[in-house]
Structures are given as C-alpha cells and as structure tokens.
Design a protein around this motif. Structure first.
Motif, PDB file in Angstrom:
ATOM      1  N   VAL A 138       0.853  -1.222   0.002  1.00 50.57           N
ATOM      2  CA  VAL A 138      -0.044  -0.072   0.002  1.00 50.57           C
ATOM      3  C   VAL A 138       0.937   1.444  -0.022  1.00 50.57           C
ATOM      4  CG1 VAL A 138      -1.915   1.256   1.209  1.00 50.57           C
ATOM      5  CG2 VAL A 138      -1.687  -1.315   1.234  1.00 50.57           C
ATOM      6  N   PHE A 139       0.589   2.220  -0.932  1.00 49.53           N
ATOM      7  CA  PHE A 139       1.461   3.342  -0.998  1.00 49.53           C
ATOM      8  C   PHE A 139       0.438   4.509  -0.942  1.00 49.53           C
ATOM      9  CE2 PHE A 139       3.368   0.034  -3.600  1.00 49.53           C
ATOM     10  CZ  PHE A 139       4.549   0.336  -3.431  1.00 49.53           C
ATOM     11  N   ALA A 140       0.827   5.709  -0.541  1.00 48.31           N
ATOM     12  CA  ALA A 140       0.038   6.873  -0.393  1.00 48.31           C
ATOM     13  C   ALA A 140       0.795   7.899  -1.187  1.00 48.31           C
ATOM     14  CB  ALA A 140      -0.049   7.296   0.985  1.00 48.31           C
ATOM     15  N   PHE A 141      -0.082   8.699  -2.097  1.00 48.39           N
ATOM     16  CA  PHE A 141       0.470   9.802  -2.710  1.00 48.39           C
ATOM     17  C   PHE A 141      -0.280  11.121  -2.548  1.00 48.39           C
ATOM     18  CE2 PHE A 141       1.924   5.897  -4.979  1.00 48.39           C
ATOM     19  CZ  PHE A 141       3.107   5.918  -5.081  1.00 48.39           C
ATOM     20  N   SER A 146      -1.715  13.003 -10.902  1.00 48.54           N
ATOM     21  CA  SER A 146      -2.982  12.407 -11.229  1.00 48.54           C
ATOM     22  C   SER A 146      -2.921  11.032 -11.359  1.00 48.54           C
ATOM     23  CB  SER A 146      -3.015  12.965 -12.940  1.00 48.54           C
ATOM     24  OG  SER A 146      -2.418  12.105 -13.691  1.00 48.54           O
ATOM     25  N   GLU A 147      -4.153  10.402 -11.260  1.00 48.27           N
ATOM     26  CA  GLU A 147      -4.473   9.277 -11.253  1.00 48.27           C
ATOM     27  C   GLU A 147      -3.844   8.468 -12.478  1.00 48.27           C
ATOM     28  OE1 GLU A 147      -8.201   5.679 -10.993  1.00 48.27           O
ATOM     29  OE2 GLU A 147      -8.469   7.896 -11.139  1.00 48.27           O
ATOM     30  N   ASP A 148      -3.850   8.979 -13.906  1.00 49.76           N
ATOM     31  CA  ASP A 148      -3.271   8.484 -14.906  1.00 49.76           C
ATOM     32  C   ASP A 148      -1.944   8.460 -14.755  1.00 49.76           C
ATOM     33  OD1 ASP A 148      -5.714   8.174 -16.095  1.00 49.76           O
ATOM     34  OD2 ASP A 148      -5.551  10.185 -16.920  1.00 49.76           O
ATOM     35  N   VAL A 162      -6.027   2.183  -8.014  1.00 54.23           N
ATOM     36  CA  VAL A 162      -5.619   3.476  -7.317  1.00 54.23           C
ATOM     37  C   VAL A 162      -6.992   4.191  -6.987  1.00 54.23           C
ATOM     38  CG1 VAL A 162      -4.938   5.953  -8.031  1.00 54.23           C
ATOM     39  CG2 VAL A 162      -3.784   4.084  -9.141  1.00 54.23           C
ATOM     40  N   LEU A 163      -6.799   4.367  -5.514  1.00 51.42           N
ATOM     41  CA  LEU A 163      -8.190   4.775  -4.737  1.00 51.42           C
ATOM     42  C   LEU A 163      -8.245   6.062  -4.514  1.00 51.42           C
ATOM     43  CD1 LEU A 163      -8.398   1.590  -2.578  1.00 51.42           C
ATOM     44  CD2 LEU A 163      -9.921   1.979  -4.744  1.00 51.42           C
ATOM     45  N   ASP A 164      -9.289   6.760  -4.546  1.00 50.51           N
ATOM     46  CA  ASP A 164      -9.357   8.269  -4.398  1.00 50.51           C
ATOM     47  C   ASP A 164      -9.481   8.065  -2.618  1.00 50.51           C
ATOM     48  OD1 ASP A 164      -9.802  11.010  -3.553  1.00 50.51           O
ATOM     49  OD2 ASP A 164     -11.192  11.091  -5.369  1.00 50.51           O
ATOM     50  N   ASP A 165      -8.537   8.769  -1.896  1.00 54.67           N
ATOM     51  CA  ASP A 165      -8.812   8.652  -0.576  1.00 54.67           C
ATOM     52  C   ASP A 165      -8.720  10.250   0.065  1.00 54.67           C
ATOM     53  OD1 ASP A 165      -8.872   7.295   1.897  1.00 54.67           O
ATOM     54  OD2 ASP A 165      -6.643   6.703   1.965  1.00 54.67           O
ATOM     55  N   SER A 168      -5.474  12.167  -0.684  1.00 51.99           N
ATOM     56  CA  SER A 168      -4.328  11.572  -1.234  1.00 51.99           C
ATOM     57  C   SER A 168      -4.831  10.308  -1.918  1.00 51.99           C
ATOM     58  CB  SER A 168      -3.557  10.976   0.012  1.00 51.99           C
ATOM     59  OG  SER A 168      -4.020  10.158   0.638  1.00 51.99           O
ATOM     60  N   TRP A 169      -4.065   9.877  -2.671  1.00 54.70           N
ATOM     61  CA  TRP A 169      -4.129   8.601  -3.367  1.00 54.70           C
ATOM     62  C   TRP A 169      -3.688   7.413  -2.742  1.00 54.70           C
ATOM     63  CZ3 TRP A 169      -7.424   9.428  -7.179  1.00 54.70           C
ATOM     64  CH2 TRP A 169      -7.302  10.491  -8.198  1.00 54.70           C
ATOM     65  N   GLN A 170      -4.403   6.482  -2.679  1.00 54.09           N
ATOM     66  CA  GLN A 170      -3.904   5.201  -2.083  1.00 54.09           C
ATOM     67  C   GLN A 170      -3.826   3.917  -3.250  1.00 54.09           C
ATOM     68  OE1 GLN A 170      -6.007   1.725   0.051  1.00 54.09           O
ATOM     69  NE2 GLN A 170      -5.601   3.282   1.508  1.00 54.09           N
ATOM     70  N   VAL A 171      -2.666   3.552  -3.521  1.00 49.61           N
ATOM     71  CA  VAL A 171      -2.254   2.806  -4.365  1.00 49.61           C
ATOM     72  C   VAL A 171      -1.975   1.432  -3.920  1.00 49.61           C
ATOM     73  CG1 VAL A 171      -0.763   2.038  -6.283  1.00 49.61           C
ATOM     74  CG2 VAL A 171      -1.480   4.498  -6.028  1.00 49.61           C
TER      75      VAL A 171
END
Length: 245
Positions: A138-141, A146-148, A162-165, A168-171
């Motif tokens: 699990v990564f946070a960005f 962008s998601e892309d 890739v989840l919208d958190d 932040s983004w959670q990958v």
C-alpha cells in the motif's frame, strides 16, 4: 472503505507526531531482527529491505539498524523472538487481526486477551477472521499527481488499483510486487508519502459513532502494547466521528 482508510491516514499522521519514539524504535528493531533471520543482505531479502525502509522512516539510527541485522543473522546475541498472530472481535462484530512479536508467548497472549476483554472484544480461534484480510503493498501519494500518472508508472510494476482517499491517492499492489512498484515510482521521480505491507479487509463493517469510539479505544490499547507490531480491523467509521478528528 473511505471511512476506514481516512481514519488510518489520520491515525498515521497523528502517530508520527505523538507516539513515543522509543516505542516506534522497538517495533521496527524487532521487525529487522526477524527479517534478518532470512539473510542479512537486503538486496537478497525483500522482507529485510522493507524493514529497513520502515526503520529509516522513523529515523532509527544506522548503527541500531546494523546491530539489529547482526542480531537477526546470529552475529550478535539476541533474545529469542517469535511471531504470533491473534484473531478476534471488537465491539460491533468488527474483525480484528493482531500481529505480535514476543520473547514470552504466555505473557503476550494473556496481555492481548486482557486488552480485548477490557475493551469489549474477545479472542477468537485461529483462522476465524484472518481469511477476511488480504496482504497488500500500500502506497500513499499526494494529489499533485494524477491518477493517470500513477497508473502509467505502476501498471507494469504490478499496481492493481488506485483509490481516491480524499486528500491523497492510495495505491495497492500484491505483496510480492511491492518492491517492484516502489522502485518504479522512485525511478520515475514520484514522491511516495508512505509505503508498506498491510492487511487490507475484503469488506468493512459500518459502525455507529458510539461503537466507533469503543473500537478506536481498543485499537489504540492494543497498538500501545510493547509486543504488538500491527493491528488490522475491518470497521468503517461514520462521517460524524471522522469530522471530530
């Protein structure tokens, strides 16, 4: 999962500010010792590489990292540590998974059982809830990416989602793809806010605010125990409780 993952991010950020450094040092040191039993070269030992990264993230001094590795490989004397997983339930029927490292199994199981009972939970039999969780990288960005962008770099390295958190983004990726994904993001110059191997619940249980407070109190009590390394649970907090944090 938004309610649960948002709380995890709040808890993670708060933890970096509030947790006693000594407690964090103890946890990452134990993980290095255990990981190094599989070999002292991080290039050949993925678990050790992850343990060292976690230790650096909490600023464990390099000499302490080196000492822990030597204890794990047997170059230096060390207490006999073993890993144990406990399974059980928190208030509201929430499944809870507890990873512990101990030099005294009897002491640890008694302490964990007491914490669960005092917090309105209960210990379960082996296998009762572990199947509800998947081990993932699990990564946070930051949302500046962008998601892309994240998908373009991560897909070839094993990124699954890739989840919208919120902020932040959670990958997520399979546990075995964690280091390949991490290396890909680093090579692309994409800054990683946090990264690690976690147990992600397949489904979550929605709890009301009163139950949520009880679950959080129990979670924190378990996490404060010196022998407990990680605590995972499958609850989803209501928006009203998240707003208070």
């Amino acid at each position: 999962m938004a309610g649960h993952s948002k709380w995890k991010n709040i808890q993670h950020r708060k933890g970096r500010q509030d947790l006693k450094r000594g407690k964090m040092f103890t946890k990452v040191t134990k993980e290095i010792i255990l990981a190094a039993k599989g070999g002292g070269d991080p290039d050949m030992n993925a678990r050790l590489r992850a343990a060292i990264d976690a230790a650096k993230a909490v600023n464990l001094p390099k000499d302490k990292i080196d000492t822990a590795i030597k204890k794990g490989t047997g170059e230096l004397a060390s207490e006999a540590l073993e890993e144990i997983m406990y399974e059980g339930y928190a208030p509201g029927g929430v499944a809870i998974l507890i990873e512990a490292v101990t030099d005294n199994r009897n002491r640890t199981v008694a302490e964990v059982r007491h914490i669960l009972s005092k917090g309105g939970g209960s210990m379960g039999a082996a296998g009762c809830v572990a199947w509800m969780f998947d081990k993932k990288g699990v990564f946070a960005f930051d949302k500046k990416y962008s998601e892309d962008q994240l998908l373009e770099v991560g897909l070839e390295a094993g990124v699954e989602d890739v989840l919208d958190d919120d902020d932040s983004w959670q990958v997520q990726c399979a546990a075995e793809d964690f280091h390949a994904a991490k290396s890909a993001f680093e090579a692309a110059g994409i800054e990683i806010m946090s990264a690690g191997l976690n147990r992600i619940p397949q489904n979550t249980v929605a709890v009301d605010a009163e139950t949520g407070r009880k679950v959080l109190k129990l979670y924190d009590a378990l996490d404060d125990n010196d022998d407990v390394q990680n605590v995972y649970a499958n609850f989803e907090l209501p928006a009203e409780l998240l707003a208070e944090m």
